[in-house]
Design a protein around this motif. Structure first.
Motif, mmCIF file in Angstrom:
data_model
loop_
_atom_site.group_PDB
_atom_site.id
_atom_site.type_symbol
_atom_site.label_atom_id
_atom_site.label_comp_id
_atom_site.label_asym_id
_atom_site.label_seq_id
_atom_site.Cartn_x
_atom_site.Cartn_y
_atom_site.Cartn_z
ATOM 1 N N UNK A 170 1.032 -1.293 -0.047
ATOM 2 C CA UNK A 170 -0.010 -0.127 -0.140
ATOM 3 C C UNK A 170 0.862 1.295 0.051
ATOM 4 N N UNK A 171 0.480 2.130 -0.800
ATOM 5 C CA UNK A 171 1.382 3.319 -0.833
ATOM 6 C C UNK A 171 1.110 4.304 0.365
ATOM 7 N N UNK A 172 -0.043 4.530 0.910
ATOM 8 C CA UNK A 172 -0.242 5.289 1.976
ATOM 9 C C UNK A 172 0.284 5.086 3.408
ATOM 10 N N UNK A 173 0.368 3.654 3.489
ATOM 11 C CA UNK A 173 1.184 3.402 4.873
ATOM 12 C C UNK A 173 2.318 2.196 4.768
ATOM 13 N N UNK A 174 2.675 1.852 3.447
ATOM 14 C CA UNK A 174 3.711 0.923 3.187
ATOM 15 C C UNK A 174 3.487 -0.528 3.477
ATOM 16 N N UNK A 175 2.165 -0.872 4.008
ATOM 17 C CA UNK A 175 1.820 -2.244 4.367
ATOM 18 C C UNK A 175 1.976 -3.298 3.273
ATOM 19 N N UNK A 176 2.532 -4.501 3.729
ATOM 20 C CA UNK A 176 2.653 -5.648 2.745
ATOM 21 C C UNK A 176 1.109 -6.080 2.443
ATOM 22 N N UNK A 177 0.966 -6.190 1.269
ATOM 23 C CA UNK A 177 -0.344 -6.798 0.768
ATOM 24 C C UNK A 177 -0.287 -8.246 0.248
ATOM 25 N N UNK A 178 0.610 -8.664 -0.555
ATOM 26 C CA UNK A 178 0.967 -9.732 -1.138
ATOM 27 C C UNK A 178 2.214 -9.926 -1.899
ATOM 28 N N UNK A 179 2.761 -11.081 -2.157
ATOM 29 C CA UNK A 179 3.843 -11.630 -2.905
ATOM 30 C C UNK A 179 3.534 -11.960 -4.109
ATOM 31 N N UNK A 180 4.534 -11.714 -5.014
ATOM 32 C CA UNK A 180 4.450 -12.480 -6.333
ATOM 33 C C UNK A 180 6.078 -12.959 -6.472
ATOM 34 N N UNK A 181 5.937 -14.275 -6.875
ATOM 35 C CA UNK A 181 7.215 -14.719 -7.047
ATOM 36 C C UNK A 181 7.598 -15.006 -8.527
ATOM 37 N N UNK A 182 8.878 -15.165 -8.907
ATOM 38 C CA UNK A 182 9.294 -15.504 -10.084
ATOM 39 C C UNK A 182 8.700 -16.657 -10.806
ATOM 40 N N UNK A 183 8.126 -16.965 -11.975
ATOM 41 C CA UNK A 183 7.725 -18.204 -12.421
ATOM 42 C C UNK A 183 6.183 -18.285 -12.467
#
Length: 183
Positions: A170-183
């Motif tokens: 998230x831009x406003x708080x910098x919170x992690x939302x989710x991950x995307x990995x290679x492949x």
């Protein structure tokens, strides 16, 4: 499939105009929720060592990292401290050093079914796609300002062979939302 990404604003030198185009190949991308085994741990004690405190979400709308959707009014949720890069690094042997961080994330207070679909979640607002190396170091990021920009941001990130994974934040708080990995 190839798409043209980010055509920078023209630069002017005298009367000549130069425009640079970046070409990116489409990549498979899957939003990864917080893993089920990690959720079990976080529901006992979060990554800061605190026990979770369940609350009833009266309004709804909290971004849930367990099922990658917004909460519904009346659901029982918890706000926990989560260190996604630290957990990834422990599983891969990486040492993120000072890039290790933890922050608040909402999850269901009890086990849920997980994500229901394959659509990218939480795309209705500005987001940052932050790139990480295999060592867990930040390699850069990209501001995504509209839902159509995610595929380009992922393609651009994974066109760099040094990028192992990205976090959508998230831009406003910098919170992690989710991950995307290679492949």
């Amino acid at each position: 499939m190839t798409t043209q990404a980010d055509t920078p604003a023209p630069t002017t030198t005298g009367t000549a105009v130069t425009r640079t185009a970046v070409t990116c190949t489409a990549v498979t991308r899957t939003a990864r929720p917080v893993p089920a085994d990690v959720l079990d741990e976080l529901r006992r004690a979060d990554d800061a060592g605190r026990p979770p405190v369940p609350v009833t979400d009266e309004e709804g709308g909290a971004p849930l990292r367990c099922c990658l959707r917004r909460s519904e009014p009346g659901e029982s949720i918890v706000l926990v401290s989560y260190a996604p890069l630290r957990r990834w690094a422990a599983a891969t042997g990486a040492d993120p050093g000072p890039y290790d961080e933890q922050g608040p994330v909402f999850v269901h207070a009890r086990k849920c079914a997980g994500p229901a679909g394959t659509e990218l979640p939480f795309t209705g607002a500005r987001r940052v796609v932050r790139r990480y190396s295999a060592a867990g170091h930040i390699l850069g990021g990209r501001l995504v300002e509209d839902p159509d920009g995610f595929d380009v941001a992922f393609a651009e990130a994974f066109a760099d062979p040094e990028v192992s994974l990205v976090h959508v934040r998230a831009v406003e708080y910098g919170c992690f939302l989710y991950e995307v990995r290679r492949g």
